[in-house]
Design an enzyme around this catalytic site. Structure first.
Site, mmCIF file in Angstrom:
data_model
loop_
_atom_site.group_PDB
_atom_site.id
_atom_site.type_symbol
_atom_site.label_atom_id
_atom_site.label_comp_id
_atom_site.label_asym_id
_atom_site.label_seq_id
_atom_site.Cartn_x
_atom_site.Cartn_y
_atom_site.Cartn_z
ATOM 1 N N HIS A 18 0.767 -1.215 0.082
ATOM 2 C CA HIS A 18 0.056 0.015 -0.142
ATOM 3 C C HIS A 18 0.655 1.171 -0.100
ATOM 4 O O HIS A 18 0.697 2.150 -0.755
ATOM 5 C CB HIS A 18 -1.034 0.082 1.413
ATOM 6 C CG HIS A 18 -1.853 1.361 1.607
ATOM 7 N ND1 HIS A 18 -2.886 1.282 1.035
ATOM 8 C CD2 HIS A 18 -1.646 2.544 2.063
ATOM 9 C CE1 HIS A 18 -3.564 2.528 1.436
ATOM 10 N NE2 HIS A 18 -2.426 3.420 1.829
ATOM 11 N N GLU A 19 1.836 1.280 0.964
ATOM 12 C CA GLU A 19 2.719 2.291 0.877
ATOM 13 C C GLU A 19 3.496 2.653 -0.451
ATOM 14 O O GLU A 19 3.694 3.642 -0.852
ATOM 15 C CB GLU A 19 3.804 2.567 2.108
ATOM 16 C CG GLU A 19 3.012 2.436 3.656
ATOM 17 C CD GLU A 19 1.990 3.552 3.753
ATOM 18 O OE1 GLU A 19 2.590 4.860 3.498
ATOM 19 O OE2 GLU A 19 1.131 3.456 4.169
ATOM 20 N N HIS A 56 1.733 4.322 -2.967
ATOM 21 C CA HIS A 56 2.019 6.020 -3.208
ATOM 22 C C HIS A 56 3.214 6.326 -3.912
ATOM 23 O O HIS A 56 2.862 7.302 -4.671
ATOM 24 C CB HIS A 56 2.152 6.450 -1.590
ATOM 25 C CG HIS A 56 0.888 6.470 -0.855
ATOM 26 N ND1 HIS A 56 -0.366 7.082 -1.336
ATOM 27 C CD2 HIS A 56 0.618 5.926 0.262
ATOM 28 C CE1 HIS A 56 -1.176 6.798 -0.127
ATOM 29 N NE2 HIS A 56 -0.740 6.162 0.849
ATOM 30 N N GLU A 112 -6.093 6.641 -1.094
ATOM 31 C CA GLU A 112 -5.924 5.574 -0.414
ATOM 32 C C GLU A 112 -6.419 4.644 -1.152
ATOM 33 O O GLU A 112 -6.124 3.170 -1.114
ATOM 34 C CB GLU A 112 -6.745 5.801 0.852
ATOM 35 C CG GLU A 112 -5.950 6.645 1.935
ATOM 36 C CD GLU A 112 -4.682 6.165 2.353
ATOM 37 O OE1 GLU A 112 -4.352 5.048 2.957
ATOM 38 O OE2 GLU A 112 -3.753 6.763 1.994
#
Length: 286
Positions: free
Chosen positions: A130-131, A134, A179
Site C-alpha cells: 500500500h505504501e 503511493h 488511499e
C-alpha cells in the site's frame, strides 16, 4: 492452494489507479499556491530534519536488520516493478505506517512497532505494498505536504496561513481518494483479496489477543451491508463522517477492494502479466 505470485514487470500506475484518485490528483495539481508550499516546506532543511529524525530514532531495515521484513519489502517492490525505498521501524503504540518523499532525497516508509505486532507477514506485506503504491503513483510529495501543513501553519504569515488551511482541506480530501488506489497496489502484491480485507478488519477493531476470533468473511459481509444502506440521511451521515477523517472508513476500503478483486480490470491485469512472464496464474484463495 494459491500458486506463487505474478510479477508485474513494466506495471504503470495508470493500469490500476482508482478513477477518483486520478480526478482528485488532477484537481490538486491545478491549485494555486501548491508549488509555493512545495518549495517552502520541502526544501533542504526539511530533508535533513526528516533524515536525522529517522536515522536517529528508528531502526533502518536491511538484509542484516529485520531480514524477514526486508524480504517482504523486496518482494513487493519486485512485483510492482518499483525501486526499493528505505524502510524504518519506529517504536509507537498506535498502529500506523506512512510514506515520506522529498525532492532530491530517497523516499522512505516508516512502520510502527504496534502495527508489526498486530499483523501477520502476508498482511504486513500488504501494508508495505500500500505504501509503495503511493510511490508508484508519485503521491509522495503531496503526502509529505499534507503531513507538514498543520505543524507549519503557525509559522507562516497570515496570508500564507490562509493558503495553507485551504490547501490542507483539499489535500486531505485528495489523500482519502489516493488511499483507494494504494489498496489496489496492496492487492496486486498479495494477489489475495482476503489478506487486504484482514488488514482493514484489524485496523478497524483488531488486537493480538483477538486475532484468533476475527472472521474475515464476516467483515466483508459487514462492508457489503454498509454499502447497501442507501437513503438520503444515511448518505449525508456517511459523507460528513468521511470528511472528518484522514483515511476512508475501513469498511469503505474493504468494499472497494472486494469489488475490484472481482472486476475484469483486475483479473485481466493478472492474466496479462502471467502470460507475459510465462508464469502460472495465481488464483484468489477464497
Amino acid at each position: 492452494m494459491p500458486m506463487s505470485k505474478i510479477p508485474l514487470l513494466g506495471l504503470q500506475a495508470a493500469q490500476f489507479r482508482h478513477p477518483i484518485d486520478l480526478e482528485a490528483t488532477q484537481t490538486l495539481q491545478q491549485l494555486p499556491g501548491l508549488d509555493w508550499l512545495v518549495r517552502s516546506l520541502l526544501g533542504s532543511v526539511a530533508e535533513q530534519v526528516f533524515y536525522l529524525e529517522n536515522i536517529g530514532s528508528s531502526v533502518l531495515v536491511s538484509e542484516r536488520q529485520l531480514p524477514e521484513l526486508h524480504q517482504l519489502l523486496t518482494e513487493a517492490c519486485h512485483i510492482l516493478d518499483l525501486e526499493q525505498p528505505q524502510l524504518y521501524v519506529r517504536q509507537n503504540p498506535t498502529p500506523n505506517a506512512y510514506t515520506l518523499a522529498m525532492r532530491g532525497q530517497q523516499p522512505f516508509i516508516v512502520v510502527h512497532t504496534s502495527l508489526l505486532e498486530l499483523l501477520d507477514p502476508p498482511e504486513m506485506q500488504a501494508v508495505l505494498a500500500h505504501e509503495l503504491g503511493h510511490l508508484k503513483c508519485e503521491h509522495g510529495v503531496y503526502l509529505t505536504i499534507a503531513n507538514l501543513l498543520v505543524l507549519a501553519a503557525g509559522q507562516l504569515s497570515p496570508f500564507g496561513s490562509l493558503i495553507a488551511q485551504n490547501l490542507q482541506r483539499q489535500l486531505m480530501a485528495w489523500v482519502r481518494c489516493a488511499e483507494f488506489t494504494c489498496d489496489r497496489a496492496g492487492l496486486l502484491v498479495t494477489q489475495n483479496a482476503k489478506v487486504m480485507a484482514s488488514v482493514l478488519m484489524k485496523l478497524a477493531g483488531g488486537s493480538s489477543s483477538l486475532a484468533s476470533q476475527l472472521n474475515v468473511d464476516a467483515f466483508i459481509d459487514q462492508a457489503r451491508a454498509y454499502d447497501r444502506i442507501d437513503h438520503d440521511l444515511a448518505n449525508l451521515l456517511k459523507s460528513v463522517r468521511t470528511a472528518e477523517l484522514t483515511h476512508p472508513l475501513p469498511v469503505l476500503r474493504a468494499r472497494e477492494i472486494d469489488r475490484w478483486s472481482d472486476s475484469p480490470m483486475y483479473q485481466s491485469l493478472l492474466q496479462t502479466y502471467a502470460a507475459d512472464t510465462d508464469h502460472p496464474l495465481a488464483w484468489k484463495d477464497w
